[in-house]
Design a protein around this motif. Structure first.
Motif, short mmCIF file in Angstrom:
data_model
loop_
_atom_site.label_atom_id
_atom_site.label_comp_id
_atom_site.label_asym_id
_atom_site.label_seq_id
_atom_site.Cartn_x
_atom_site.Cartn_y
_atom_site.Cartn_z
N TYR A 75 0.83 -1.21 0.00
CA TYR A 75 0.00 0.00 0.00
C TYR A 75 0.87 1.26 0.00
N LYS A 76 1.92 1.26 0.84
CA LYS A 76 2.82 2.41 0.92
C LYS A 76 3.56 2.64 -0.41
N VAL A 77 4.03 1.55 -0.98
CA VAL A 77 4.76 1.65 -2.26
C VAL A 77 3.85 2.20 -3.35
N GLU A 78 2.61 1.66 -3.38
CA GLU A 78 1.64 2.13 -4.39
C GLU A 78 1.31 3.60 -4.20
N GLU A 79 1.14 4.00 -2.95
CA GLU A 79 0.81 5.40 -2.65
C GLU A 79 1.95 6.32 -3.08
N THR A 80 3.17 5.92 -2.76
CA THR A 80 4.35 6.71 -3.15
C THR A 80 4.48 6.77 -4.67
N MET A 81 4.22 5.63 -5.31
CA MET A 81 4.31 5.57 -6.77
C MET A 81 3.27 6.49 -7.42
N ASN A 82 2.07 6.51 -6.89
CA ASN A 82 1.02 7.37 -7.43
C ASN A 82 1.37 8.85 -7.29
N LEU A 83 1.97 9.19 -6.15
CA LEU A 83 2.41 10.58 -5.94
C LEU A 83 3.51 10.96 -6.93
#
Length: 212
Positions: free
Chosen positions: A159-167
């Motif tokens: 979830y954290k990786v996906e969130e960072t990637m989206n940003l």
């Protein structure tokens, strides 16, 4: 602002505009070659004056003795062209960096896809074992609980990786938008520069015909 400024250009038009600009900015002593170089040559021929072949450096030395500073507008278009080329080069470098960042982002997306498949496989395995939880041996139950903990941790990390990637992707999209706008500005400047050059060349030919 206390300096004495002397301007010259081909036909005098750019000097008119530039002198008005410098006066607006507070310069008091602004001078220009009326009618530009073309008018100067015409009057020299008309009055049968002696033509002196002085270098630009010699001319500047004369001006310095009179506390005058020379501002040449004849080469301003070439200077502007160089500035535009430098901006285009800088923009090209930014585009290369942006492309590299997108490639890196694509690799992260591939990793996320593989990680999701792995997590889904682990979830499926845990569900099957959970259905028979009470029939499992104590050691197997402990192992299953450990798997659940691992699953939670992997989901949280994902979830954290996906969130960072989206940003990061949103930031890259903003950068791409800004670069496209800068490209539009540069293209407009190049077009205006070419139009100005064409206008000046046409004006020079008209003036040469007029005073021949």
């Amino acid at each position: 602002e206390s300096k004495n400024l002397v301007m010259y250009c081909t036909g005098g038009i750019r000097c008119e505009k530039a002198s008005a600009y410098f006066k607006h900015k507070g310069f008091k002593n602004v001078y220009q070659l009326e009618g530009g170089i073309i008018e100067y040559v015409r009057q020299t021929k008309e009055q049968n004056l002696e033509e002196k072949e002085e270098s630009l450096e010699e001319f500047q030395n004369v001006l310095e003795t009179k506390n005058l500073e020379l501002i040449s507008l004849t080469s301003s278009l070439d200077t502007e062209k160089e500035k535009i080329n430098l901006k285009r080069q800088a923009l090209s470098s930014e585009k290369s960096k942006l492309s590299a960042n997108y490639d890196e982002l694509d690799k992260e997306k591939e990793w996320i896809i593989l990680e999701k498949k792995s997590v889904e496989s682990l979830e499926s395995e845990i569900k099957k074992e959970t259905a028979n939880f009470y029939t499992l041996k104590k050691a197997e139950q402990t192992q299953l609980l450990a798997k659940r903990t691992i699953l939670r941790e992997r989901n949280a990390e994902l979830y954290k990786v996906e969130e960072t990637m989206n940003l990061r992707q949103a930031k890259l999209e903003d950068q791409r938008f800004l670069i496209s706008k800068q490209e539009e500005i540069i293209e407009k400047k190049e077009k205006n520069l070419e139009n100005t050059k064409t206008y000046i060349e046409t004006l020079k030919k008209d003036l040469e015909k007029k005073y021949d």
